[in-house]
Design a protein around this motif. Sequence first.
Motif, PDB file in Angstrom:
ATOM      1  N   THR A 250       0.841  -1.199   0.000  1.00  7.19           N
ATOM      2  CA  THR A 250       0.000   0.000   0.000  1.00  7.19           C
ATOM      3  C   THR A 250       0.875   1.247   0.000  1.00  7.19           C
ATOM      4  OG1 THR A 250      -1.824  -1.099   1.174  1.00  7.19           O
ATOM      5  CG2 THR A 250      -1.759   1.304   1.277  1.00  7.19           C
ATOM      6  N   ARG A 251       1.905   1.231   0.849  1.00  7.22           N
ATOM      7  CA  ARG A 251       2.844   2.357   0.870  1.00  7.22           C
ATOM      8  C   ARG A 251       3.552   2.490  -0.474  1.00  7.22           C
ATOM      9  NH1 ARG A 251       6.213   1.166   5.264  1.00  7.22           N
ATOM     10  NH2 ARG A 251       7.198  -0.258   3.803  1.00  7.22           N
ATOM     11  N   LEU A 307      14.475  -1.079  11.243  1.00 13.34           N
ATOM     12  CA  LEU A 307      14.632  -0.218  10.070  1.00 13.34           C
ATOM     13  C   LEU A 307      13.388   0.629   9.817  1.00 13.34           C
ATOM     14  CD1 LEU A 307      16.587  -2.506   7.583  1.00 13.34           C
ATOM     15  CD2 LEU A 307      17.453  -0.873   9.238  1.00 13.34           C
ATOM     16  N   TYR A 308      12.215   0.070  10.050  1.00 13.26           N
ATOM     17  CA  TYR A 308      10.992   0.847   9.838  1.00 13.26           C
ATOM     18  C   TYR A 308      10.856   1.975  10.861  1.00 13.26           C
ATOM     19  CZ  TYR A 308       9.462  -2.768   6.555  1.00 13.26           C
ATOM     20  OH  TYR A 308       9.369  -3.634   5.496  1.00 13.26           O
ATOM     21  N   SER A 309      11.375   1.753  12.052  1.00 15.48           N
ATOM     22  CA  SER A 309      11.365   2.833  13.045  1.00 15.48           C
ATOM     23  C   SER A 309      12.231   4.004  12.580  1.00 15.48           C
ATOM     24  CB  SER A 309      11.867   2.311  14.397  1.00 15.48           C
ATOM     25  OG  SER A 309      11.025   1.288  14.893  1.00 15.48           O
ATOM     26  N   ILE A 310      13.372   3.682  11.971  1.00 12.62           N
ATOM     27  CA  ILE A 310      14.227   4.726  11.409  1.00 12.62           C
ATOM     28  C   ILE A 310      13.523   5.426  10.251  1.00 12.62           C
ATOM     29  CG2 ILE A 310      16.456   5.208  10.314  1.00 12.62           C
ATOM     30  CD1 ILE A 310      17.574   2.744  11.764  1.00 12.62           C
ATOM     31  N   VAL A 311      12.764   4.661   9.449  1.00 12.81           N
ATOM     32  CA  VAL A 311      12.009   5.238   8.333  1.00 12.81           C
ATOM     33  C   VAL A 311      11.057   6.321   8.819  1.00 12.81           C
ATOM     34  CG1 VAL A 311      10.164   4.754   6.673  1.00 12.81           C
ATOM     35  CG2 VAL A 311      12.175   3.279   6.756  1.00 12.81           C
ATOM     36  N   ALA A 421       2.019   7.166   8.450  1.00 12.64           N
ATOM     37  CA  ALA A 421       0.926   6.438   9.102  1.00 12.64           C
ATOM     38  C   ALA A 421       0.980   4.948   8.772  1.00 12.64           C
ATOM     39  CB  ALA A 421      -0.411   7.036   8.665  1.00 12.64           C
ATOM     40  N   ILE A 422       1.228   4.623   7.506  1.00 14.90           N
ATOM     41  CA  ILE A 422       1.285   3.218   7.099  1.00 14.90           C
ATOM     42  C   ILE A 422       2.434   2.495   7.787  1.00 14.90           C
ATOM     43  CG2 ILE A 422       1.680   1.673   5.139  1.00 14.90           C
ATOM     44  CD1 ILE A 422       0.306   3.854   3.390  1.00 14.90           C
ATOM     45  N   THR A 423       3.594   3.130   7.879  1.00 15.17           N
ATOM     46  CA  THR A 423       4.772   2.496   8.477  1.00 15.17           C
ATOM     47  C   THR A 423       4.580   2.249   9.969  1.00 15.17           C
ATOM     48  OG1 THR A 423       6.155   3.631   6.842  1.00 15.17           O
ATOM     49  CG2 THR A 423       7.275   2.656   8.727  1.00 15.17           C
ATOM     50  N   VAL A 424       3.938   3.165  10.664  1.00 17.18           N
ATOM     51  CA  VAL A 424       3.669   2.975  12.104  1.00 17.18           C
ATOM     52  C   VAL A 424       2.783   1.749  12.316  1.00 17.18           C
ATOM     53  CG1 VAL A 424       2.478   3.944  14.097  1.00 17.18           C
ATOM     54  CG2 VAL A 424       4.006   5.383  12.752  1.00 17.18           C
ATOM     55  N   VAL A 425       1.755   1.596  11.493  1.00 18.23           N
ATOM     56  CA  VAL A 425       0.876   0.419  11.612  1.00 18.23           C
ATOM     57  C   VAL A 425       1.651  -0.854  11.295  1.00 18.23           C
ATOM     58  CG1 VAL A 425      -1.211  -0.691  10.743  1.00 18.23           C
ATOM     59  CG2 VAL A 425      -1.167   1.785  11.055  1.00 18.23           C
TER      60      VAL A 425
END
Length: 451
Positions: A250-251, A307-311, A421-425
């Motif tokens: 989706t992202r 890595l997503y947290s860094i994103v 928003a998508i990455t946090v989920v």
Amino acid sequence: MNLTAMKLEKLTLKEKISYGYGDLASNFVWGMATSYLLFFYTDIFGISAAAVGTLFLITRIWDAVNDPLMGILVDRTRTKHGKARPYLLYLAVPFGIISVLTFITPNFSDTGKLIYAYVTYTLLGMIYTGINLPYGTLMTMMTRDSNEKGQLGSFRSAGRSIGGIIVAAVTLPLASFLGNGNQQIGFPLVMTIYSIIGVALFLLTFKNCKEKIAQPFQKGSAPKIGKSLKAMFKNQPWVIVALNALLWFTRLGVMNAITIYYVNYVVGKPALVPVFLTLLNVANLVGAMIAPFLLKRLGSRNASITLYSIVVVLLVLMYFVEGYSTFLFGTLFFLINVLIGFGEPANLTMLGDSIDYQEWKFKHRVEGLLYSSYSFATKFGVAIGSAFVAYALGWAGYDPTALTDQAISMIKILMIVAPIAITVVEIFVLYFYKLDKTHAQITKEIAERSA
């Protein structure tokens, strides 16, 4: 060679590279669809953004039926070429033909154009499922080893990224050159070149990649569809992987679709569109190349969360530098997509492990069904992302001939806030994945059963 030996066999470099050819072939077409099709429909073909949003959603509804049916068909296919490989051989040429037809702009009425777009895009989705789903399933039949699957996933992601790089860097200038400035002529000519190369690459994947992990087939031995579906949704690792794939793609759908608008109308430098799209795909390639090292050291789940947290942090920084420095913005854009690019090999590794988990827990192996349902999540994710962009632009009153402040603000939101928003989920979903800790023991027990 006995079954246990095949499970432990390491793959050759030739097999890994050849497996990557499949996604390189796919993304000569699907890269065009994700990066340029929305723009093609709105700015070249002449369909409204809202109509395209509906088109993207409706065609993916059919995939809800089409993908699992294809997966079930793969699970029940038995030929001299195996379960998955025959589809690469026989569908490569039809895939190339329908790809070209999708980018042709016949001189129809507005209604006729919309009908043509529905027919060709639906057929493209169906033929893509018919060849790409067996291709993806093939990975789970080549090895059980998580490290080997991680490397296959990296080569696959590298193929996707290289295809995306070529499409991003070459398409617009090549379409202009071949069409002598007329993109309605240039786009189908470019797609013809991409399709010829794609057919050749799929045939190389077919030739060099063999199926080594498969259950013996006897008449009446295939698990019942209802039983397989019930077991699939009880497979918690697979459910998490599918949700994560839905969010990841989706992202991807949002970022691929909105980048061309952002560079055109916010940065105000249309000549940089190929540069930014190329940066995105080069970054994904770099992420795929570093993936095997991080996967081996940290595991799929922990590496992804880190890595997503860094994103998220970098996306917030990108929000604040937007409008001040195109170079700094582009640098952050590149770094973000390097870290995001890692996610696809990680998710493919988790998918393969969840298929092993299914076999261990429920005593049957249905690669086709599990991969097809995962594939639906990936394609539906891209469709949701692209449709969301189209609907949001339509709601903001987007008109390429008369841009408003509201439309510009919406483009900025879609470029930065939506991916945050998508990455946090996605981080939240991955928190519940626990299979990294137990997969080695699971594969050991499966091998002992088969000995």
